[in-house]
Design a protein around this motif. Structure first.
Motif, PDB file in Angstrom:
ATOM      1  N   LEU A 135      76.812   1.996  88.679  1.00 56.28           N
ATOM      2  CA  LEU A 135      75.830   1.691  89.720  1.00 56.28           C
ATOM      3  C   LEU A 135      75.303   2.993  90.316  1.00 56.28           C
ATOM      4  O   LEU A 135      76.054   3.967  90.430  1.00 56.28           O
ATOM      5  CB  LEU A 135      76.485   0.873  90.835  1.00 56.28           C
ATOM      6  N   GLN A 136      74.040   2.952  90.699  1.00 53.26           N
ATOM      7  CA  GLN A 136      73.393   4.132  91.284  1.00 53.26           C
ATOM      8  C   GLN A 136      74.237   4.722  92.430  1.00 53.26           C
ATOM      9  O   GLN A 136      74.448   5.937  92.508  1.00 53.26           O
ATOM     10  CB  GLN A 136      72.012   3.695  91.800  1.00 53.26           C
ATOM     11  N   ASN A 137      74.787   3.824  93.299  1.00 50.26           N
ATOM     12  CA  ASN A 137      75.529   4.358  94.456  1.00 50.26           C
ATOM     13  C   ASN A 137      76.934   4.873  94.110  1.00 50.26           C
ATOM     14  O   ASN A 137      77.639   5.379  94.962  1.00 50.26           O
ATOM     15  CB  ASN A 137      75.568   3.327  95.604  1.00 50.26           C
ATOM     16  N   GLU A 138      77.331   4.760  92.834  1.00 50.24           N
ATOM     17  CA  GLU A 138      78.628   5.335  92.409  1.00 50.24           C
ATOM     18  C   GLU A 138      78.455   6.738  91.815  1.00 50.24           C
ATOM     19  O   GLU A 138      79.431   7.418  91.512  1.00 50.24           O
ATOM     20  CB  GLU A 138      79.276   4.447  91.320  1.00 50.24           C
ATOM     21  N   LEU A 139      77.177   7.126  91.665  1.00 53.53           N
ATOM     22  CA  LEU A 139      76.896   8.346  90.907  1.00 53.53           C
ATOM     23  C   LEU A 139      77.528   9.615  91.516  1.00 53.53           C
ATOM     24  O   LEU A 139      78.146  10.396  90.812  1.00 53.53           O
ATOM     25  CB  LEU A 139      75.374   8.524  90.733  1.00 53.53           C
ATOM     26  N   ASN A 140      77.377   9.775  92.833  1.00 52.04           N
ATOM     27  CA  ASN A 140      77.903  11.002  93.454  1.00 52.04           C
ATOM     28  C   ASN A 140      79.405  11.156  93.240  1.00 52.04           C
ATOM     29  O   ASN A 140      79.884  12.232  92.901  1.00 52.04           O
ATOM     30  CB  ASN A 140      77.587  11.031  94.952  1.00 52.04           C
ATOM     31  N   GLN A 141      80.111  10.034  93.422  1.00 54.14           N
ATOM     32  CA  GLN A 141      81.566  10.055  93.237  1.00 54.14           C
ATOM     33  C   GLN A 141      81.911  10.366  91.766  1.00 54.14           C
ATOM     34  O   GLN A 141      82.825  11.142  91.481  1.00 54.14           O
ATOM     35  CB  GLN A 141      82.117   8.682  93.610  1.00 54.14           C
ATOM     36  N   PHE A 142      81.138   9.761  90.866  1.00 54.56           N
ATOM     37  CA  PHE A 142      81.349   9.966  89.436  1.00 54.56           C
ATOM     38  C   PHE A 142      81.158  11.442  89.065  1.00 54.56           C
ATOM     39  O   PHE A 142      81.943  12.020  88.318  1.00 54.56           O
ATOM     40  CB  PHE A 142      80.356   9.074  88.663  1.00 54.56           C
ATOM     41  N   LYS A 143      80.099  12.025  89.673  1.00 52.55           N
ATOM     42  CA  LYS A 143      79.787  13.437  89.388  1.00 52.55           C
ATOM     43  C   LYS A 143      80.901  14.374  89.863  1.00 52.55           C
ATOM     44  O   LYS A 143      81.082  15.456  89.328  1.00 52.55           O
ATOM     45  CB  LYS A 143      78.482  13.841  90.087  1.00 52.55           C
ATOM     46  N   GLN A 144      81.597  13.952  90.922  1.00 51.83           N
ATOM     47  CA  GLN A 144      82.688  14.803  91.407  1.00 51.83           C
ATOM     48  C   GLN A 144      83.863  14.805  90.439  1.00 51.83           C
ATOM     49  O   GLN A 144      84.660  15.728  90.391  1.00 51.83           O
ATOM     50  CB  GLN A 144      83.141  14.328  92.781  1.00 51.83           C
ATOM     51  N   LYS A 145      83.986  13.722  89.667  1.00 47.00           N
ATOM     52  CA  LYS A 145      85.132  13.582  88.767  1.00 47.00           C
ATOM     53  C   LYS A 145      84.823  14.118  87.372  1.00 47.00           C
ATOM     54  O   LYS A 145      85.681  14.722  86.734  1.00 47.00           O
ATOM     55  CB  LYS A 145      85.469  12.096  88.639  1.00 47.00           C
ATOM     56  N   TYR A 146      83.618  13.868  86.908  1.00 50.04           N
ATOM     57  CA  TYR A 146      83.271  14.218  85.533  1.00 50.04           C
ATOM     58  C   TYR A 146      82.070  15.154  85.524  1.00 50.04           C
ATOM     59  O   TYR A 146      81.262  15.139  86.446  1.00 50.04           O
ATOM     60  CB  TYR A 146      82.968  12.956  84.705  1.00 50.04           C
TER      61      TYR A 146
END
Ligand code: ADP
Length: 291
Positions: A231-242
């Motif tokens: 989901l678009q709103n999960e992107l920032n968190q995802f970017k911090q991990k990967y």
């Protein structure tokens, strides 16, 4: 023919910008890949005898780099910011540089005409330098670097500002020239060296983090590159991990192309790495960015 670099260090004040570099560069096209500030220009300038190593040994065809006069006879250098008097014509600028290179009068004219043909600037020979396109200026730069028919050609970030067609034409020219020469090419674009070089080194913060065949570089990302949709709103968190390489917007979802060392999750689809992916993976793993 070989460039041989052993335990080379270069300091600017207290900053150690090249760190214990050892490389052996054979005939053919060789890529020097690295981000801005990695130390590529510093290394190229040392090879072109415009700057001196702090410590270490560099030899070109067995000649110590300290013997500047002899080295300059066998080296051609195209710096990143190449320019010449803007109002000079292509021919007169090459003639002028030929005089500076101490080409004898009787061979200068013939050599310049040969070079203009080789770099495909025959029809532009009476044009002023300032009126050439970006690609033509780069090709002029190659012609001036070839004036003394060097065995080694050093080219720093040659494709900046070139459109895809000019870039291709430029690389075709370099491939032709590499048959009997060492061509050392620096770039921050991995795909530039994939198309042209058989071997490469990768510099990161002044250290060699890879050296070898391009195929070996390409394989570094095997099993580390995935796509998934979040989901678009999960992107920032995802970017911090990967380490996300690219994203495609799709309504409230985004498709991510990313790197990971972790055991793959079932919603991830494994991808064949591109040279850019493998290069990113290599740099990220040295900076320990990839989870
Ligand atoms: P690249 O060509 O890979 O972008 P450079 O060789 O230009 O990298 O720069 C490597 C590092 O050395 C950078 O941190 C840069 O700021 C520093 N540097 C380059 N030239 C000089 C100089 N003449 N004096 C001081 N620092 C320099």
């Amino acid at each position: 023919m070989e460039i041989s670099i052993e335990h080379l260090n270069k300091n600017y004040g207290k900053q150690n910008v090249l760190k214990d570099i050892s490389l052996h560069i054979p005939i053919g096209m060789y890529g020097m890949l690295g981000e801005n500030g990695a130390g590529k220009t510093t290394l190229m300038r040392i090879l072109a005898t415009l700057s001196e190593p702090t410590t270490g040994m560099v030899e070109i065809n067995g000649i110590d780099i300290k013997r500047k006069k002899e080295i300059r006879k066998i080296i051609g250098y195209l710096p990143q910011e190449f320019s010449i008097y803007p109002n000079m014509t292509v021919y007169s600028a090459l003639d002028y540089l030929g005089i500076l290179t101490e080409l004898p009068n009787n061979i200068r004219k013939r050599r310049i005409n040969e070079l203009l043909k080789q770099v495909n600037l025959e029809h532009e020979k009476n044009k002023r330098f300032k009126n050439l396109s970006g690609g033509m200026k780069r090709r002029f730069g190659i012609a001036q670097a070839l004036l003394n028919d060097p065995k080694i050609l050093i080219i720093d970030e040659p494709t900046a500002g070139l459109d895809p067609e000019e870039r291709l034409r430029f690389y075709n020219l370099l491939s032709e020239l590499a048959v009997e020469r060492i061509i050392l090419l620096s770039t921050h674009i991995a795909s530039d060296i994939e198309a042209t070089c058989s071997k490469a080194a990768v510099l990161s913060s002044g250290t060699v983090v890879f050296e070898g065949q391009i195929e070996k570089l390409l394989q570094l990302g095997n099993g580390k590159v995935y796509t998934t949709t979040i989901l678009q709103n999960e992107l920032n968190q995802f970017k911090q991990k990967y380490r996300v390489i690219s994203i495609y917007q799709n309504g409230i979802n985004v498709s991510c192309h990313f790197l990971s060392n972790a055991a793959p999750k079932k919603e991830w689809v494994s991808c064949q790495p591109t040279i850019e992916d493998s290069y990113m993976y290599l740099l990220s793993s040295f900076k320990q960015e990839v989870e």
